[in-house]
Enzyme design. Structure first.
Site, PDB file in Angstrom:
ATOM      1  N   PRO A  12      -5.920  -8.281   3.476  1.00 36.01           N
ATOM      2  CA  PRO A  12      -6.379  -7.591   2.273  1.00 36.01           C
ATOM      3  C   PRO A  12      -5.381  -7.604   1.116  1.00 36.01           C
ATOM      4  O   PRO A  12      -4.186  -7.418   1.309  1.00 36.01           O
ATOM      5  CB  PRO A  12      -6.629  -6.152   2.752  1.00 36.01           C
ATOM      6  CG  PRO A  12      -5.928  -6.034   4.052  1.00 36.01           C
ATOM      7  CD  PRO A  12      -5.904  -7.409   4.650  1.00 36.01           C
ATOM      8  N   ASN A  13      -5.949  -7.839  -0.056  1.00 37.56           N
ATOM      9  CA  ASN A  13      -5.253  -7.797  -1.347  1.00 37.56           C
ATOM     10  C   ASN A  13      -4.357  -8.988  -1.614  1.00 37.56           C
ATOM     11  O   ASN A  13      -3.824  -9.114  -2.719  1.00 37.56           O
ATOM     12  CB  ASN A  13      -4.472  -6.480  -1.511  1.00 37.56           C
ATOM     13  CG  ASN A  13      -5.391  -5.285  -1.514  1.00 37.56           C
ATOM     14  OD1 ASN A  13      -6.352  -5.254  -2.281  1.00 37.56           O
ATOM     15  ND2 ASN A  13      -5.158  -4.327  -0.634  1.00 37.56           N
ATOM     16  N   ASN A  39      -0.460 -13.319   7.595  1.00 32.52           N
ATOM     17  CA  ASN A  39      -0.023 -12.166   6.805  1.00 32.52           C
ATOM     18  C   ASN A  39      -1.179 -11.169   6.802  1.00 32.52           C
ATOM     19  O   ASN A  39      -2.133 -11.322   6.042  1.00 32.52           O
ATOM     20  CB  ASN A  39       0.352 -12.557   5.378  1.00 32.52           C
ATOM     21  CG  ASN A  39       0.931 -11.377   4.616  1.00 32.52           C
ATOM     22  OD1 ASN A  39       0.759 -10.228   5.024  1.00 32.52           O
ATOM     23  ND2 ASN A  39       1.608 -11.636   3.519  1.00 32.52           N
ATOM     24  N   HIS A  75      -0.047  -2.488   9.825  1.00 29.51           N
ATOM     25  CA  HIS A  75       0.513  -1.203  10.207  1.00 29.51           C
ATOM     26  C   HIS A  75      -0.432  -0.328  11.036  1.00 29.51           C
ATOM     27  O   HIS A  75       0.003   0.692  11.557  1.00 29.51           O
ATOM     28  CB  HIS A  75       0.971  -0.461   8.942  1.00 29.51           C
ATOM     29  CG  HIS A  75       1.755  -1.348   8.016  1.00 29.51           C
ATOM     30  ND1 HIS A  75       2.947  -1.936   8.387  1.00 29.51           N
ATOM     31  CD2 HIS A  75       1.492  -1.824   6.753  1.00 29.51           C
ATOM     32  CE1 HIS A  75       3.394  -2.702   7.385  1.00 29.51           C
ATOM     33  NE2 HIS A  75       2.525  -2.642   6.388  1.00 29.51           N
ATOM     34  N   ASP A 124      -5.825  -6.527  19.236  1.00 29.87           N
ATOM     35  CA  ASP A 124      -6.617  -6.936  20.398  1.00 29.87           C
ATOM     36  C   ASP A 124      -7.118  -8.376  20.245  1.00 29.87           C
ATOM     37  O   ASP A 124      -7.212  -9.115  21.232  1.00 29.87           O
ATOM     38  CB  ASP A 124      -7.800  -5.982  20.589  1.00 29.87           C
ATOM     39  CG  ASP A 124      -7.363  -4.605  21.095  1.00 29.87           C
ATOM     40  OD1 ASP A 124      -6.206  -4.460  21.527  1.00 29.87           O
ATOM     41  OD2 ASP A 124      -8.196  -3.675  21.045  1.00 29.87           O
ATOM     42  N   HIS A 131       5.366 -11.884   6.333  1.00 28.18           N
ATOM     43  CA  HIS A 131       5.301 -11.006   5.161  1.00 28.18           C
ATOM     44  C   HIS A 131       6.149 -11.542   4.025  1.00 28.18           C
ATOM     45  O   HIS A 131       7.266 -12.033   4.254  1.00 28.18           O
ATOM     46  CB  HIS A 131       5.796  -9.596   5.513  1.00 28.18           C
ATOM     47  CG  HIS A 131       4.988  -8.952   6.588  1.00 28.18           C
ATOM     48  ND1 HIS A 131       3.738  -8.424   6.361  1.00 28.18           N
ATOM     49  CD2 HIS A 131       5.241  -8.793   7.905  1.00 28.18           C
ATOM     50  CE1 HIS A 131       3.255  -7.946   7.507  1.00 28.18           C
ATOM     51  NE2 HIS A 131       4.142  -8.164   8.456  1.00 28.18           N
ATOM     52  N   SER A 142       7.346  -9.497   1.621  1.00 26.64           N
ATOM     53  CA  SER A 142       8.394  -8.490   1.423  1.00 26.64           C
ATOM     54  C   SER A 142       9.048  -8.136   2.751  1.00 26.64           C
ATOM     55  O   SER A 142       8.495  -8.404   3.825  1.00 26.64           O
ATOM     56  CB  SER A 142       7.795  -7.227   0.786  1.00 26.64           C
ATOM     57  OG  SER A 142       6.853  -6.624   1.662  1.00 26.64           O
ATOM     58  N   ARG A 156      11.163  -1.044   2.943  1.00 25.09           N
ATOM     59  CA  ARG A 156      10.208  -0.370   2.066  1.00 25.09           C
ATOM     60  C   ARG A 156       9.844   1.014   2.637  1.00 25.09           C
ATOM     61  O   ARG A 156      10.613   1.596   3.383  1.00 25.09           O
ATOM     62  CB  ARG A 156       8.988  -1.276   1.875  1.00 25.09           C
ATOM     63  CG  ARG A 156       9.372  -2.630   1.243  1.00 25.09           C
ATOM     64  CD  ARG A 156       8.166  -3.494   0.966  1.00 25.09           C
ATOM     65  NE  ARG A 156       7.275  -2.849  -0.003  1.00 25.09           N
ATOM     66  CZ  ARG A 156       6.035  -3.285  -0.255  1.00 25.09           C
ATOM     67  NH1 ARG A 156       5.553  -4.338   0.374  1.00 25.09           N
ATOM     68  NH2 ARG A 156       5.283  -2.661  -1.147  1.00 25.09           N
ATOM     69  N   ARG A 191       5.548   1.355   6.379  1.00 25.12           N
ATOM     70  CA  ARG A 191       5.500  -0.106   6.545  1.00 25.12           C
ATOM     71  C   ARG A 191       6.468  -0.604   7.612  1.00 25.12           C
ATOM     72  O   ARG A 191       6.506  -1.788   7.922  1.00 25.12           O
ATOM     73  CB  ARG A 191       5.815  -0.811   5.223  1.00 25.12           C
ATOM     74  CG  ARG A 191       4.806  -0.548   4.125  1.00 25.12           C
ATOM     75  CD  ARG A 191       5.083  -1.418   2.903  1.00 25.12           C
ATOM     76  NE  ARG A 191       4.523  -0.833   1.705  1.00 25.12           N
ATOM     77  CZ  ARG A 191       3.244  -0.983   1.304  1.00 25.12           C
ATOM     78  NH1 ARG A 191       2.408  -1.729   2.008  1.00 25.12           N
ATOM     79  NH2 ARG A 191       2.815  -0.399   0.208  1.00 25.12           N
TER      80      ARG A 191
HETATM   81  O1  CA2 Z   1       4.928  -8.134   2.286  1.00 19.10           O
HETATM   82  C1  CA2 Z   1       3.796  -8.477   2.661  1.00 19.10           C
HETATM   83  O2  CA2 Z   1       3.458  -9.654   2.727  1.00 19.10           O
HETATM   84  C2  CA2 Z   1       2.736  -7.403   3.003  1.00 19.10           C
HETATM   85  O3  CA2 Z   1       1.973  -7.886   4.109  1.00 19.10           O
HETATM   86  C3  CA2 Z   1       1.883  -7.243   1.776  1.00 19.10           C
HETATM   87  C4  CA2 Z   1       0.837  -6.131   1.901  1.00 19.10           C
HETATM   88  C5  CA2 Z   1       1.507  -4.839   2.369  1.00 19.10           C
HETATM   89  O4  CA2 Z   1       0.504  -3.857   2.614  1.00 19.10           O
HETATM   90  C6  CA2 Z   1       2.318  -5.035   3.623  1.00 19.10           C
HETATM   91  O5  CA2 Z   1       2.936  -3.798   3.952  1.00 19.10           O
HETATM   92  C7  CA2 Z   1       3.381  -6.090   3.423  1.00 19.10           C
HETATM   93  C8  CA2 Z   1       0.157  -5.866   0.570  1.00 19.10           C
HETATM   94  C9  CA2 Z   1      -0.415  -7.061  -0.090  1.00 19.10           C
HETATM   95  C10 CA2 Z   1      -0.854  -6.661  -1.475  1.00 19.10           C
HETATM   96  O6  CA2 Z   1      -0.599  -7.738  -2.326  1.00 19.10           O
HETATM   97  C11 CA2 Z   1      -0.696  -7.514  -3.672  1.00 19.10           C
HETATM   98  C12 CA2 Z   1      -0.329  -8.552  -4.467  1.00 19.10           C
HETATM   99  C13 CA2 Z   1      -0.387  -8.397  -5.832  1.00 19.10           C
HETATM  100  C14 CA2 Z   1      -0.828  -7.220  -6.385  1.00 19.10           C
HETATM  101  C15 CA2 Z   1      -1.189  -6.183  -5.569  1.00 19.10           C
HETATM  102  C16 CA2 Z   1      -1.140  -6.326  -4.207  1.00 19.10           C
END
Ligand code: CA2
Length: 145
Positions: free
Chosen positions: A11-12, A75, A81, A88, A101, A103, A108, A112
């Site tokens: 997601p996202n 990813n 989390h 599963d 990931h 980041s 963080r 996370r």
């Molecule tokens: O660091 C990563 O790759 C994460 O998987 C990214 C997730 C975060 O929830 C994980 O804790 C770590 C979030 C992805 C959101 O990506 C965005 C990119 C641009 C603008 C807004 C969100």
């Protein structure tokens, strides 16, 4: 030996390159995938990719991957989390999955710091921005060899 690797994004991650560049960088997901595919081709690896904001679709893609790909760079976004369904699916398919990931999730927010998926993955790469995907691919290929 030719191989196929699935690059799965949760997601996202379709928003990459549009916001929060200080955390996630300036590249779009398409930019990263284009460069990763070119890099992979040097090692006779074909990249297939899938992104979804929906947990069930990611579970379904892992099921489809069983027996059709050699490994997965995953990813899972925020599902990292808390998604027991994805845990599963990874365990149930027996796929070689590298949790990846952009980041450093350990540097963080506290929520996370925990991954419910890491215990069923072959390894975890975090904190290298776009390079995390390249490191994950190289590590996966070494693992498979
Ligand atoms: O660091 C990563 O790759 C994460 O998987 C990214 C997730 C975060 O929830 C994980 O804790 C770590 C979030 C992805 C959101 O990506 C965005 C990119 C641009 C603008 C807004 C969100």
């Amino acid at each position: 030996m030719t191989r196929t690797v699935l690059v799965l994004n949760g997601p996202n991650l379709n928003l990459l390159g549009t916001r929060e560049p200080e955390i996630y960088g300036h590249d779009t997901l398409a930019d990263i995938l284009t460069d990763l595919s070119a890099h992979a081709a040097h090692s006779e690896v074909t990249i297939v990719d899938f992104q979804s904001n929906t947990e069930g679709e990611l579970v379904g893609r892992l099921h489809e991957a069983q027996g059709t790909v050699d490994g997965v760079i995953f990813n899972p976004g925020a599902f990292t989390h808390y998604s027991i369904a994805l845990r599963d699916a990874i365990a149930g398919t027996g796929l070689a999955v590298v949790e990846t990931h952009l980041s450093n999730i350990h540097a963080r927010e506290e929520f996370r710091h925990t991954s419910v998926l890491a215990p069923v993955c072959v390894g975890v790469v975090a904190g290298f921005g776009r390079h995390s995907y390249f490191v994950a691919l190289d590590a996966l290929l070494r693992y498979l060899a």
